[in-house]
Design a protein around this motif. Structure first.
Motif, PDB file in Angstrom:
ATOM      1  N   CYS A  71      35.153 -13.178 -10.861  1.00  0.00           N
ATOM      2  CA  CYS A  71      34.527 -12.175 -11.565  1.00  0.00           C
ATOM      3  C   CYS A  71      33.414 -12.636 -11.422  1.00  0.00           C
ATOM      4  O   CYS A  71      32.631 -10.905 -11.191  1.00  0.00           O
ATOM      5  CB  CYS A  71      35.025 -11.735 -12.866  1.00  0.00           C
ATOM      6  N   LEU A  72      32.771 -13.495 -11.892  1.00  0.00           N
ATOM      7  CA  LEU A  72      31.250 -13.986 -11.347  1.00  0.00           C
ATOM      8  C   LEU A  72      30.650 -13.374 -10.012  1.00  0.00           C
ATOM      9  O   LEU A  72      29.751 -12.528 -10.155  1.00  0.00           O
ATOM     10  CB  LEU A  72      31.036 -14.912 -11.999  1.00  0.00           C
ATOM     11  N   ALA A  73      31.536 -14.089  -8.866  1.00  0.00           N
ATOM     12  CA  ALA A  73      31.091 -13.129  -7.642  1.00  0.00           C
ATOM     13  C   ALA A  73      30.896 -11.698  -7.537  1.00  0.00           C
ATOM     14  O   ALA A  73      29.708 -11.208  -7.068  1.00  0.00           O
ATOM     15  CB  ALA A  73      32.126 -14.170  -7.107  1.00  0.00           C
ATOM     16  N   LEU A  74      31.719 -11.091  -8.481  1.00  0.00           N
ATOM     17  CA  LEU A  74      32.042  -9.352  -8.054  1.00  0.00           C
ATOM     18  C   LEU A  74      30.707  -8.799  -8.858  1.00  0.00           C
ATOM     19  O   LEU A  74      30.774  -7.197  -8.251  1.00  0.00           O
ATOM     20  CB  LEU A  74      33.598  -9.068  -8.138  1.00  0.00           C
ATOM     21  N   SER A  75      31.262  -9.505  -9.775  1.00  0.00           N
ATOM     22  CA  SER A  75      29.266  -8.584 -10.333  1.00  0.00           C
ATOM     23  C   SER A  75      28.088  -9.164 -10.291  1.00  0.00           C
ATOM     24  O   SER A  75      27.300  -8.229 -10.431  1.00  0.00           O
ATOM     25  CB  SER A  75      29.756  -9.246 -11.838  1.00  0.00           C
ATOM     26  N   ARG A  76      27.487  -9.936  -8.540  1.00  0.00           N
ATOM     27  CA  ARG A  76      26.734 -10.178  -8.374  1.00  0.00           C
ATOM     28  C   ARG A  76      26.004  -9.422  -7.531  1.00  0.00           C
ATOM     29  O   ARG A  76      26.683  -8.002  -6.850  1.00  0.00           O
ATOM     30  CB  ARG A  76      26.400 -11.296  -7.473  1.00  0.00           C
ATOM     31  N   PRO A  77      24.960  -8.951  -7.758  1.00  0.00           N
ATOM     32  CA  PRO A  77      24.536  -7.778  -6.421  1.00  0.00           C
ATOM     33  C   PRO A  77      24.708  -7.565  -5.464  1.00  0.00           C
ATOM     34  O   PRO A  77      24.535  -8.957  -5.039  1.00  0.00           O
ATOM     35  CB  PRO A  77      23.182  -7.427  -7.138  1.00  0.00           C
ATOM     36  N   GLY A  78      24.847  -6.869  -4.674  1.00  0.00           N
ATOM     37  CA  GLY A  78      25.242  -7.256  -2.819  1.00  0.00           C
ATOM     38  C   GLY A  78      27.012  -7.212  -2.999  1.00  0.00           C
ATOM     39  O   GLY A  78      27.031  -7.169  -2.030  1.00  0.00           O
ATOM     40  N   VAL A  79      27.392  -7.377  -3.674  1.00  0.00           N
ATOM     41  CA  VAL A  79      28.827  -7.860  -3.476  1.00  0.00           C
ATOM     42  C   VAL A  79      30.388  -6.443  -3.239  1.00  0.00           C
ATOM     43  O   VAL A  79      30.041  -6.238  -4.024  1.00  0.00           O
ATOM     44  CB  VAL A  79      29.484  -9.678  -4.438  1.00  0.00           C
ATOM     45  N   ASP A  80      30.297  -6.930  -2.105  1.00  0.00           N
ATOM     46  CA  ASP A  80      31.575  -5.147  -2.025  1.00  0.00           C
ATOM     47  C   ASP A  80      32.329  -4.859  -2.566  1.00  0.00           C
ATOM     48  O   ASP A  80      33.068  -4.295  -2.289  1.00  0.00           O
ATOM     49  CB  ASP A  80      31.027  -4.963  -0.553  1.00  0.00           C
ATOM     50  N   GLY A  81      33.197  -6.930  -2.363  1.00  0.00           N
ATOM     51  CA  GLY A  81      34.811  -6.657  -2.922  1.00  0.00           C
ATOM     52  C   GLY A  81      35.370  -8.091  -3.129  1.00  0.00           C
ATOM     53  O   GLY A  81      34.497  -9.062  -2.112  1.00  0.00           O
ATOM     54  N   VAL A  82      36.753  -7.829  -2.282  1.00  0.00           N
ATOM     55  CA  VAL A  82      37.505  -8.914  -1.929  1.00  0.00           C
ATOM     56  C   VAL A  82      38.447  -9.114  -1.733  1.00  0.00           C
ATOM     57  O   VAL A  82      39.301  -8.109  -1.655  1.00  0.00           O
ATOM     58  CB  VAL A  82      37.849  -9.708  -3.540  1.00  0.00           C
ATOM     59  N   LEU A  83      39.227 -10.101  -1.487  1.00  0.00           N
ATOM     60  CA  LEU A  83      40.514 -10.209  -0.490  1.00  0.00           C
ATOM     61  C   LEU A  83      40.726 -11.365  -1.445  1.00  0.00           C
ATOM     62  O   LEU A  83      40.527 -12.311  -1.455  1.00  0.00           O
ATOM     63  CB  LEU A  83      39.541 -10.810   0.735  1.00  0.00           C
ATOM     64  N   ALA A  84      42.045 -10.948  -0.979  1.00  0.00           N
ATOM     65  CA  ALA A  84      43.819 -12.081  -1.958  1.00  0.00           C
ATOM     66  C   ALA A  84      44.697 -11.200  -1.708  1.00  0.00           C
ATOM     67  O   ALA A  84      44.692  -9.884  -1.583  1.00  0.00           O
ATOM     68  CB  ALA A  84      42.972 -12.064  -3.387  1.00  0.00           C
TER      69      ALA A  84
END
Length: 296
Positions: A71-84
């Motif tokens: 959640c912290l990583a996804l909240s950072r500017p420039g992070v487009d998404g997640v693989l899981a």
């Protein structure tokens, strides 16, 4: 941040339909934004039994902690998404962390780390129809090829059919290819020499009845200077994978430099990085993610 694990369990227990409802109302976005680049955080390792980070063998075993880092990583500017995998994406849906993000479903996790059948990597995760039904944006699959292990042929064939299934739905699929070999003690090791990575790209690019929706997810070679020649093997768009980074700050900085050079190549469109950003050597997830974003 902290994650209310008890709340997630309560919802899963009493309202399992909440996952589908959250997927249906999720705010979507195009795969690529205005920059034409991708920064994806990966967290599909646990489903393959790969829980270690550096010398911490069970670093990823605490789900609440992992979700908080995501959640912290996804909240950072420039992070487009997640693989899981489904379990993690379902939690992130319930937490409302996936609005406006690219969501990639991990498709094959059957090649459990350390298992005798590791290279017979069955598709035990998301199917193409699941990714379509949930309104996710792409899929990812792992393709490890050992010329001495017949299990690799099963994985090759099932990979080709998964590519076909995704293309039929006009859904991008990210193929992560390696030439792999077992060491004397039976452990599987990926060959990151220029020749091996070149060969893996050539094989992966030709799988399936159409390559129109195929992307590559490739490692940086042992010698980063080889990457320009290696990436000439295919015209498919590619992202770099982070791989395992050593446990020191210096090793992390070295990984950033390897990524920096390869990101300038014409077919390379971004980064998909997991453990090295979620569990950085100095413990500062936000700073690690921000540094990686800055490389793009």
């Amino acid at each position: 941040m902290t994650v209310d694990v008890a709340g997630l369990v309560h919802t899963r227990t009493h309202h399992p339909e909440a996952v589908a409802e959250a997927a249906a109302r999720r705010v979507r976005r195009p795969l690529l934004g205005a920059s034409g680049r991708l920064m994806i955080v990966a967290a599909d390792h646990p489903a393959r039994g790969a829980l270690g980070v550096g010398d911490r063998r069970l670093a990823m075993a605490n789900r609440g902690d992992l979700l908080a880092r995501l959640c912290l990583a996804l909240s950072r500017p420039g992070v487009d998404g997640v693989l899981a995998t489904a379990d993690i994406l379902d939690d992130l849906l319930l937490l409302g962390a996936l609005d406006g993000k690219v969501v990639m479903g991990s498709m094959n996790r059957g090649g459990l780390q350390g298992a005798a059948f590791e290279l017979d990597d069955r598709f035990t995760g998301h199917r193409a129809e699941d990714i379509q039904r949930l309104g996710f944006d792409a899929g990812k699959l792992l393709l490890r090829i050992d010329y001495d292990d017949p299990g690799s042929l099963n994985t090759l064939e099932s990979t080709a059919r998964a590519i076909d299934d995704m293309a039929a739905r006009r859904l991008p699929v990210f193929v992560e290819p390696f030439i792999s070999r077992r060491t004397g003690d039976g452990r599987l090791r990926n060959d990151l020499s220029a020749e091996a990575v070149t060969r893996s790209i050539a094989i992966a690019s030709g799988l399936g009845g159409s390559s129109a929706y195929t992307w590559l997810k490739v490692p940086v070679t042992d010698d980063p200077d080889d990457m320009e020649r290696v990436m000439e093997t295919s015209t498919l768009p590619a992202v770099l994978l982070g791989g395992e980074v050593g446990g020191s700050v210096e090793e992390q900085a070295g990984a950033y430099e390897k990524w920096r050079g390869a990101l300038r190549l014409p077919t390379v469109r971004g980064l998909v990085v997991g453990r090295s950003l979620l569990y950085p050597a100095d413990g500062d997830v936000a700073a690690a993610v921000d540094t990686a974003v800055g490389l793009l």
